[in-house]
Design an enzyme around this catalytic site. Structure first.
Site, short mmCIF file in Angstrom:
data_model
loop_
_atom_site.label_atom_id
_atom_site.label_comp_id
_atom_site.label_asym_id
_atom_site.label_seq_id
_atom_site.Cartn_x
_atom_site.Cartn_y
_atom_site.Cartn_z
CG ASP A 71 -1.96 1.03 1.26
OD1 ASP A 71 -2.79 1.01 0.36
OD2 ASP A 71 -1.96 1.90 2.16
CD GLU A 79 15.96 -14.91 3.94
OE1 GLU A 79 15.35 -15.52 4.85
OE2 GLU A 79 16.52 -13.81 4.11
O1 TEU Z 1 -4.53 4.14 -1.47
C1 TEU Z 1 -3.52 5.09 -1.65
C2 TEU Z 1 -4.11 6.31 -2.20
O2 TEU Z 1 -4.93 6.96 -1.61
C3 TEU Z 1 -3.73 6.64 -3.51
O3 TEU Z 1 -4.72 6.11 -4.31
C4 TEU Z 1 -3.59 8.12 -3.63
O4 TEU Z 1 -4.55 8.60 -4.48
C5 TEU Z 1 -2.25 8.43 -4.16
O5 TEU Z 1 -1.35 8.16 -3.12
C6 TEU Z 1 -2.10 9.86 -4.60
O6 TEU Z 1 -0.92 10.00 -5.30
C7 TEU Z 1 -4.28 3.16 -0.53
C8 TEU Z 1 -5.47 2.25 -0.38
O7 TEU Z 1 -5.72 1.60 -1.59
C9 TEU Z 1 -6.63 3.04 0.12
O8 TEU Z 1 -7.80 2.27 0.22
C10 TEU Z 1 -6.26 3.60 1.47
O9 TEU Z 1 -7.29 4.41 1.92
C11 TEU Z 1 -4.97 4.39 1.40
O10 TEU Z 1 -3.95 3.70 0.73
C12 TEU Z 1 -4.45 4.64 2.79
O11 TEU Z 1 -3.98 3.44 3.33
#
Ligand code: TEU
Length: 575
Positions: free
Chosen positions: A219, A270
């Site tokens: 993420d 690993e």
């Molecule tokens: O998403 C990351 C996020 O918000 C990106 O889509 C954002 O638009 C980008 O960083 C802008 O450049 C992830 C998850 O998929 C989302 O569901 C979460 O809410 C978020 O991270 C926070 O963990």
């Protein structure tokens, strides 16, 4: 023009079909939230669909301020979703069903309930515990946050320690410091410059690798490293990506972030059988994105540039060339993604004239998408996508062409973006509605008693499995055939030749060919001519017959007959 050479099928992840499950909305074994047992109960459905792997969005312990992307314990399952034993059983059962499991890891931030953050707050300023996160004094005697950064979910990216809900009566209640959160204020950003943070996550990786996880979707992979000088920034970030960027962001896609993934790669290496890393990285160009998938880093990166593209010939043609060129340069597969849990579902996005509509949700007061048009174009885009070499991602429900819920009442919205922008952005709830399964049951069979954490569309019976099973022309049957042919013809490892110039201005045209090889399967494998017809009907070329069409009416077309608008066809040479 040859865009990409064919290869042999070697590593499963180079041409996999990966299905994203959003656990709270997939299937429930009891109660209004989906859970791990609910998923286990539907493994046969997934195996029959013809996918190779499942990516599970977070199911870890979490107060759920961001639907589980606010993790309070990375090594346990939230009781709402089941137990650790359920997760272990699910991984095992999936493997028995021939499916691999990719779990989500959220390294940019924890939940404010994570013990590392609780300890950091309690330990006070200047302590090593505080060094795990970003605590800083405000400007102007503390009245303003340390920088002007905005949260991706709206509002400032800094909140005061003294406003944390759990500090009343503790020394922290007197503090004037702020902490950084690029997302919700319940999601403090970790300080990845601190080696202790790195160690912590290596242990979490091993925890899930030891339990059989086949890989991780990482993420906000582009966000872990911040410029330690914490300079102000004149740009603005929104959910759908960066909206204004006069200069590089001091917190996204910094070169140092790659050191982290090199370290992770070494740990994954690993393990046997091989495990993968998938970057959820937002980069400005395909070239920057490819840096995450260099040979000593991750295996795949989500191609959000493709996801965010309008459904238009020139735009798609350019992105396809760029995507293949940049990933080929580093020897990694390209990924193709049309929807996920963060944006308007593809078949609703495509129901507008302007198909570039972003990620901010659709509400009852907005112009509503044309459902039939969107559904038709979505199948055409899916068929185009399934024929491209690389990895193909499907978000739960896409296989039945499930639309966005476009009229959720504001009171039920849970996405923090809605509250943080005072409703200016509706948020992502509309793409996260519990799946319908059975037409005759309350909640369309999502849970035993019909409870669902968000209301489903009233007319969603048509997206249930039984209704679509009964209709030979349904999206579900189409997807099963699509994935079967993709697999049998090995389109995911085929070559790709752009032949657009031979088929007129309104048509995208590619030929996918197998590698030259002595293998029997390849010897019989014909070249596949793939045509996507946009706004105007186009004639079926001579010498070819239809193998699959995204519009059932086009399946029986003969030479010279017109392929209708918004349709993809796969053609093979007439014998
Ligand atoms: O998403 C990351 C996020 O918000 C990106 O889509 C954002 O638009 C980008 O960083 C802008 O450049 C992830 C998850 O998929 C989302 O569901 C979460 O809410 C978020 O991270 C926070 O963990």
């Amino acid at each position: 023009m040859l865009l990409h050479p064919a290869s042999e099928r070697e590593n499963w992840w180079r041409d996999a079909v990966i299905y994203q499950i959003y656990p709270r909305s997939f299937a429930s074994s009891g109660g209004p939230l989906g859970d791990l047992r609910g998923i286990e109960g539907r493994l046969n459905y997934l195996a029959d669909l013809g996918i190779d792997a499942v990516w599970l969005s977070p199911f870890y312990r979490s107060p759920q301020f961001d639907a589980g992307y606010d993790v309070s314990d990375y090594r346990d399952v939230d009781p709402r979703f089941g137990t650790l034993a359920d997760a272990e059983r699910l991984i095992e059962a999936a493997h028995e069903a021939g499916l691999r499991i990719i779990v989500d890891i959220v390294p940019n931030h924890t939940s404010w309930d994570h013990e590392l953050f609780r300890r950091a707050v309690a330990a006070g300023p200047g302590s090593p515990e505080r060094e795990m996160f970003w605590f800083r004094a405000g400007k102007n005697g503390g009245s303003e946050p340390p920088t002007n950064w905005r949260s991706v979910f709206g509002g400032p990216a800094w909140s005061r320690v003294r406003d944390l809900p759990f500090v009343a009566g503790t020394p922290a209640a007197e503090e004037d410091l702020y902490y950084l959160h690029l997302f919700d204020r319940s999601q403090p950003d970790l300080n990845w410059r601190n080696p202790a943070v790195r160690t912590e996550f290596l242990e979490t990786l091993r925890f899930w690798l030891d339990r059989g996880a086949d890989g991780f979707r990482v993420d906000v992979a582009h966000g872990l490293m911040k410029d330690p000088a914490l300079p102000d920034w004149s740009g603005a970030v929104e959910m759908a990506g960066v909206t204004e960027k006069p200069e590089p962001a001091p917190f996204f896609d910094r070169d140092e972030v790659h050191e982290i993934y090199r370290e992770w790669r070494a740990v994954l290496d690993e393990y046997s059988p091989e495990r993968i890393l998938v970057a959820e990285a937002w980069a400005d160009t395909e070239e920057r994105l490819a840096r995450y998938i260099r040979p000593d880093e991750m295996n795949q990166a989500f191609n959000f540039i493709y996801l965010a593209a309008p459904f238009e010939r020139e735009a798609l043609r350019d992105i396809i060339v760029q995507s293949l060129r940049q990933s080929d340069r580093v020897g990694a597969p390209t990924t193709w993604v049309l929807s996920n849990h963060d944006g308007v579902r593809v078949c609703s996005r495509l129901g507008y004239r302007d198909t570039s509509r972003g990620a901010n949700g659709i509400g009852a007061h907005d112009p509503q998408p044309d459902r039939e048009l969107g559904a038709r174009r979505a199948l055409a885009w899916h068929q185009l996508t399934a024929g491209l070499p690389g990895v193909y991602y499907i978000y739960q429900g896409e296989e039945r062409n499930l639309p966005e819920h476009t009229s959720l009442p504001d009171e039920v919205r849970e996405d923090p973006t809605f509250a943080r922008t005072q409703g200016a952005e509706l948020g992502r709830d509309g793409c996260r509605v519990p799946l319908p399964w059975e037409s005759g049951r309350p909640g369309f069979g999502f849970s035993p008693d019909g409870a669902t954490w968000l209301p489903q569309g009233e007319d969603w019976a048509r997206y249930t499995v039984d209704v679509q099973e009964a209709d030979p022309h349904s999206p579900l049957h189409f997807f099963r055939t699509l994935l079967r042919l993709r697999d049998e013809l090995e389109l995911g490892v085929g070559s790709l030749e752009d032949v657009c110039d031979e088929y007129g201005a309104g048509v995208l045209a590619y030929v996918n060919r197998a590698a030259n090889s002595n293998r029997a399967a390849h010897a019989q494998r014909p070249p596949v001519l793939m045509l996507t017809v946009f706004d105007d009907a186009a004639p079926l070329p001579s010498g070819w017959r239809v193998l699959l069409a995204s519009d059932p009416a086009a399946s029986s077309l003969g030479e010279g007959e017109m392929i209708p608008a918004d349709t993809t066809v796969w053609l093979v040479p007439v014998e």
